[in-house]
Motif scaffolding. Structure first.
Motif, mmCIF file in Angstrom:
data_model
loop_
_atom_site.group_PDB
_atom_site.id
_atom_site.type_symbol
_atom_site.label_atom_id
_atom_site.label_comp_id
_atom_site.label_asym_id
_atom_site.label_seq_id
_atom_site.Cartn_x
_atom_site.Cartn_y
_atom_site.Cartn_z
ATOM 1 N N VAL A 108 0.838 -1.201 0.000
ATOM 2 C CA VAL A 108 0.000 0.000 0.000
ATOM 3 C C VAL A 108 0.874 1.254 0.000
ATOM 4 C CG1 VAL A 108 -1.761 1.287 1.273
ATOM 5 C CG2 VAL A 108 -1.891 -1.210 1.139
ATOM 6 N N MET A 109 1.967 1.220 0.777
ATOM 7 C CA MET A 109 2.887 2.361 0.836
ATOM 8 C C MET A 109 3.466 2.651 -0.542
ATOM 9 S SD MET A 109 3.655 3.758 3.996
ATOM 10 C CE MET A 109 5.394 4.151 4.008
ATOM 11 N N GLU A 110 4.000 1.631 -1.199
ATOM 12 C CA GLU A 110 4.657 1.839 -2.476
ATOM 13 C C GLU A 110 3.671 2.313 -3.543
ATOM 14 O OE1 GLU A 110 6.676 -1.809 -3.315
ATOM 15 O OE2 GLU A 110 8.404 -1.285 -2.054
ATOM 16 N N ALA A 111 2.452 1.777 -3.516
ATOM 17 C CA ALA A 111 1.445 2.219 -4.486
ATOM 18 C C ALA A 111 1.060 3.674 -4.251
ATOM 19 C CB ALA A 111 0.210 1.320 -4.395
ATOM 20 N N ALA A 112 0.856 4.049 -2.993
ATOM 21 C CA ALA A 112 0.482 5.424 -2.671
ATOM 22 C C ALA A 112 1.609 6.399 -2.979
ATOM 23 C CB ALA A 112 0.086 5.522 -1.198
ATOM 24 N N ILE A 113 2.846 5.987 -2.710
ATOM 25 C CA ILE A 113 3.999 6.843 -2.997
ATOM 26 C C ILE A 113 4.123 7.095 -4.492
ATOM 27 C CG2 ILE A 113 6.536 6.796 -3.037
ATOM 28 C CD1 ILE A 113 6.381 5.544 -0.212
ATOM 29 N N ALA A 114 3.922 6.052 -5.283
ATOM 30 C CA ALA A 114 3.981 6.210 -6.738
ATOM 31 C C ALA A 114 2.866 7.119 -7.238
ATOM 32 C CB ALA A 114 3.890 4.842 -7.414
ATOM 33 N N GLU A 115 1.674 6.954 -6.669
ATOM 34 C CA GLU A 115 0.521 7.747 -7.122
ATOM 35 C C GLU A 115 0.681 9.222 -6.804
ATOM 36 O OE1 GLU A 115 -4.334 8.063 -6.377
ATOM 37 O OE2 GLU A 115 -3.187 6.367 -5.590
ATOM 38 N N HIS A 116 1.301 9.532 -5.669
ATOM 39 C CA HIS A 116 1.369 10.926 -5.229
ATOM 40 C C HIS A 116 2.738 11.549 -5.460
ATOM 41 C CE1 HIS A 116 -2.648 10.761 -3.539
ATOM 42 N NE2 HIS A 116 -2.335 9.608 -2.988
ATOM 43 N N GLY A 117 3.559 10.916 -6.272
ATOM 44 C CA GLY A 117 4.780 11.544 -6.762
ATOM 45 C C GLY A 117 5.897 11.695 -5.765
ATOM 46 N N LEU A 118 5.948 10.858 -4.732
ATOM 47 C CA LEU A 118 7.049 10.924 -3.780
ATOM 48 C C LEU A 118 8.206 10.059 -4.276
ATOM 49 C CD1 LEU A 118 5.118 10.687 -0.384
ATOM 50 C CD2 LEU A 118 5.709 12.712 -1.721
ATOM 51 N N GLU A 119 9.405 10.328 -3.768
ATOM 52 C CA GLU A 119 10.604 9.636 -4.255
ATOM 53 C C GLU A 119 11.211 8.775 -3.162
ATOM 54 O OE1 GLU A 119 15.044 10.601 -6.150
ATOM 55 O OE2 GLU A 119 13.579 12.223 -5.843
ATOM 56 N N ILE A 120 11.358 7.478 -3.455
ATOM 57 C CA ILE A 120 12.014 6.549 -2.541
ATOM 58 C C ILE A 120 13.513 6.562 -2.817
ATOM 59 C CG2 ILE A 120 12.219 4.141 -1.824
ATOM 60 C CD1 ILE A 120 9.321 3.731 -2.587
ATOM 61 N N ALA A 121 14.303 6.793 -1.757
ATOM 62 C CA ALA A 121 15.761 6.776 -1.904
ATOM 63 C C ALA A 121 16.347 5.420 -1.534
ATOM 64 C CB ALA A 121 16.389 7.864 -1.035
ATOM 65 N N GLY A 122 15.641 4.649 -0.723
ATOM 66 C CA GLY A 122 16.109 3.322 -0.330
ATOM 67 C C GLY A 122 14.990 2.552 0.335
#
Length: 492
Positions: free
Chosen positions: A398-412
């Motif tokens: 759920v975290m990864e899907a929401a992050i992708a949808e709302h344009g946030l950037e995962i660094a690690g």
């Protein structure tokens, strides 16, 4: 004289059942001197109405206080403060004092850590709707019933010695046996009882290691970014600390400088980026340590949280020279307030660590050790880890899907699992101030600047934990973070 019912109110931040909180409220009034011997308490009906609780709850609290001689009952007249109730000492008029000590001169050493704005989580973090904080327990996942049963079992007559005796520098043999036969073999580590020491969590294990290995100006290499408290421990010990920048694969062994005598690393889940040191780098790290004749301290936190793929072998399991000191902990997988961990190393090192621990705190409480030993050996721990792993798997998706949808950037985000994601905001974003603003919206994040060394720390990183936030709140919480970043970008 009757005590007005309006003077009674429940502290919303206190813990325990309603009955215990009422008992505590009355007892504190007596112990502080506000309620005097012989004074009449409000009736159970009055107090129940004032507090908004059931009358039977107040009655049970009064009855328990009466049994402990805080209250007395006079038939139909009601409850009174007992004539035998503890009475606070009379110290006379309190004098006002002025602190005239120059503490800069009086203190030979300081231990406080300068935490950036927004770094410290609020004490009432669980009241926030979107707590993306790391290292806390979800009470809905924890096995309260079996932990309680194990604690009761540890209180039994059979375990009286482990509960009450001062063991000086010894540990609970049942807990040590479980670690040696169950926990360590899962990491490929074989160790005897003389190579294992129980500690008050990983923090205590790291402190013991830093005191024994990194004092007197020895050159120490640490990861950058890294666990902030580790950097502080090493500074306090007087070590010469060299931060070594990590990349997407963790610590590069070839960048460890010549002269280094101790290397601190988190190979399973690099703190805080969550990167995992691949096998070839693990071999290279051990080779580099041998070239330097250095000791490696391996903090293997969160290896149980490898729910995406099996964990890599522990660095200690690949060690053929006895130069790796292994740090394990139950605080992350059980609950952080447990403060129970362990050190594994060569017998000579553990002997010195045991002596140092004994000089400071003897040993961790025997009842806690025996309770944990029962919880582990009866299979409750493995069941809990599986349940947590399933929950974290769902939350991470759920975290990864929401992050992708709302344009946030995962660094690690770690290849094997874990309970947090390392995030990167635009370069101009100071996540210390950003976190403070989000808190007003009920969103808690952890600014990342404190994990880096040096005066010019990057301030645009932050960490999002997902061990404590319910799955159904994740998407809305991530949306609020994304909206706030978008708004900040518009404002320039």
């Amino acid at each position: 004289m009757a005590i007005p019912v309006e003077t009674f109110f429940l502290n919303q931040n206190s813990q325990g059942t309603l009955q215990s909180r009422i008992q505590q409220m009355v007892a504190e009034g007596i112990l502080s001197g506000r309620f005097r011997r012989g004074e009449k308490l409000p009736s159970t009906r009055q107090l129940a109405k004032n507090l908004g609780v059931s009358r039977i709850t107040v009655t049970l609290a009064y009855t328990e206080l009466q049994a402990n001689d805080y209250l007395s009952s006079k038939g139909r007249s009601g409850y009174f403060v007992s004539e035998n109730a503890p009475e606070p000492p009379d110290f006379g008029p309190l004098s006002t004092t002025e602190d005239k000590v120059d503490w800069d001169s009086a203190l030979s050493r300081r231990y406080t850590i300068d935490r950036p704005i927004g770094m410290a989580r609020p004490a009432d973090w669980s009241r926030y709707r979107y707590p993306f904080i790391y290292g806390q327990t979800d009470s809905k996942l924890f096995d309260h019933a079996n932990w309680r049963l194990c604690a009761m079992q540890a209180l039994g007559a059979k375990d009286f010695a482990s509960l009450t005796q001062d063991q000086f520098d010894l540990d609970d043999p049942e807990l040590v046996t479980f670690i040696a036969r169950h926990s360590l073999p899962r990491r490929g580590i074989i160790a005897g009882p003389d190579e294992i020491l129980i500690t008050l969590g990983a923090q205590n294990a790291l402190w013991l290691s830093s005191q024994l290995l990194a004092s007197d100006g020895r050159k120490v290499a640490i990861e950058d970014p890294c666990y902030p408290e580790l950097r502080s421990l090493l500074t306090q010990s007087g070590a010469q600390v060299t931060p070594v920048a990590v990349d997407e694969k963790g610590l590069p062994p070839e960048n460890i400088p010549d002269g280094t005598k101790v290397i601190f690393t988190t190979p399973s889940h690099q703190c805080p980026t969550s990167s995992t040191l691949p096998r070839d780098r693990r071999d290279a790290l051990l080779k580099r340590a041998a070239e330097l004749d250095a000791i490696v301290v391996e903090d293997d936190y969160e290896f149980e949280m490898s729910f995406l793929a099996p964990p890599s072998p522990a660095l200690k399991s690949l060690d053929e020279d006895g130069r790796v000191v292994y740090v394990g902990s139950f605080s992350k997988s059980l609950f952080p307030g447990l403060r129970l961990g362990y050190l594994v190393g060569s017998a000579e090192f553990i002997r010195e660590a045991r002596a140092l621990r004994a000089s400071v705190l003897r040993h961790p409480p025997g009842h806690i050790q025996r309770t944990a030993a029962y919880f582990l050996s009866l299979g409750h721990y493995d069941a809990l880890v599986r349940r947590i792993g399933l929950a974290l798997t769902e939350r991470r998706k759920v975290m990864e899907a929401a992050i992708a949808e709302h344009g946030l950037e995962i660094a690690g985000k770690g290849a094997h699992g874990g309970s947090s994601l390392w995030m990167q905001a635009p370069p101009e974003c100071d996540t210390r101030k950003f976190a403070a603003n989000l808190r007003e919206q009920g969103v808690l994040i952890e600014p990342g600047g404190a994990f880096f060394a040096g005066p010019n720390r990057p301030q645009n990183f932050y960490r999002l934990g997902y061990s404590s936030i319910p799955t159904e709140r994740i998407e809305d919480g991530i949306k609020r973070i994304g909206d706030a970043l978008a708004q900040k970008k518009k404002q320039g």
